[in-house]
Design an enzyme around this catalytic site. Structure first.
Site, PDB file in Angstrom:
ATOM      1  CB  SER A 125      -0.896   0.029   1.249  1.00 46.05           C
ATOM      2  OG  SER A 125      -1.697  -1.107   1.345  1.00 46.05           O
ATOM      3  CG  HIS A 172      -2.197  -1.081  -3.997  1.00 48.66           C
ATOM      4  ND1 HIS A 172      -2.784   0.123  -3.673  1.00 48.66           N
ATOM      5  CD2 HIS A 172      -2.363  -1.888  -2.917  1.00 48.66           C
ATOM      6  CE1 HIS A 172      -3.280   0.047  -2.454  1.00 48.66           C
ATOM      7  NE2 HIS A 172      -3.041  -1.156  -1.975  1.00 48.66           N
ATOM      8  CG  ASN A 208      -3.798   3.598   0.636  1.00 46.08           C
ATOM      9  OD1 ASN A 208      -4.859   3.606   1.235  1.00 46.08           O
ATOM     10  ND2 ASN A 208      -3.268   2.493   0.137  1.00 46.08           N
TER      11      ASN A 208
END
Length: 288
Positions: free
Chosen positions: A124, A145, A196
């Site tokens: 991540s 990802h 993220n």
């Protein structure tokens, strides 16, 4: 001639936890041959049970074009990394720890025989460059990802390092958008990538609001669901992601950018220390 991503048929996955099992499932459902490596027989058994439950739910809901048993037949779960020797693509999905990932990529480099094989990380937040440079084939190393739950969410972030070849990135794109039927976005090799880097500060802000007593967890989440049309609130989302993962991503972001908005709140650190990790442990900001 270099294979295209659509020709990737033999897939390896390292780790069969929440993310690893999801990655395994979508590959097997796409008709690909998957070998999964876990750290112990107990972890392998837990991973198989997780896959069986998920696939049975999908079959019961009519979301499989074949039986759950047929999909499971394309999956082998083992405890020996040597089983990955013939794989054309290996996706690492182990704990979000830089040292552990670096050590694994050193091993994969010596084990995977095909010099054109892609070695990918589902990290991540950890820089892909740090994983590529410990191998003899950094041009073949990149981030792929996925998002949790993998069988449901269509997005995949493609993250080449400065050394990843354009051919590797395009093979990965062909694989993601071809047999897996997902949508890919391109990201620079910076902590947090796209999603993220935007999402984690938002989640951390909600944790700080709860920590300060400004509002209850329920009211924070209801506010975002009912007032901003979010599908779920930020604290429920943190529980779904896993509070240990939220903390690890926050620390990677803070290490790279040194911005206060990326710093993990003390409450988050205490909850992780206490083993209150969210859904996977049965308790986080909510009980499950």
């Amino acid at each position: 001639m270099t294979d295209t991503g659509a020709d990737l048929q033999r897939i390896g996955v390292v780790g069969c936890g929440l993310m690893g099992a999801g990655i395994t499932e979508v590959n097997a459902r796409a008709g690909l041959d998957v070998v999964v490596v876990e750290s112990s027989e107990g972890a392998a058994a837990a991973g198989r049970e997780r896959l069986e439950r998920s696939l049975q739910r999908a079959e019961d809901k009519g979301k499989l074009s074949e039986s759950a048993a047929d999909v499971l037949a394309r999956i082998s779960i083992v405890t020996d990394l040597d089983a990955l020797a013939d794989r054309q693509l290996v996706v690492e999905a182990i704990v979000e720890d830089e040292d552990a990932k670096v050590s694994l990529f050193k091993r994969l480099d010596t084990l995977v025989a095909d010099p054109q094989a892609i070695l990918a990380s589902n990290t991540s937040s950890i820089p892909i460059m740090k994983l590529g440079v410990v191998t003899s084939r950094p041009t073949q190393v990149m981030g792929i990802h996925f998002f949790n739950p993998v069988p449901v969410l269509r997005l995949v972030e493609l993250v080449p390092s400065l050394l990843t070849s354009p051919e590797t990135t395009e093979r990965a794109r062909s694989y993601v958008e071809g047999p897996l039927g997902k949508s890919a976005i391109d990201c620079q090799d910076r902590a947090g990538f796209v999603v993220n880097a935007l999402l984690i500060p938002f989640v951390l802000s909600a944790i700080r609001m709860f920590e300060s007593g400004f509002a209850s967890a329920e009211d924070i989440d209801r506010g975002l669901v009912l007032g901003a049309a979010h599908p779920q609130g930020p604290l429920a989302l943190a529980d779904l992601i896993g509070l240990d993962t939220v903390k690890a991503v926050a620390e990677s972001l803070y290490e790279e950018f040194k911005e206060p908005l990326y710093a993990a709140p003390p409450l988050l650190a205490r909850m992780v220390d206490a083993g209150l990790l969210g859904r996977k442990s049965g308790r986080g900001f909510y009980r499950y």
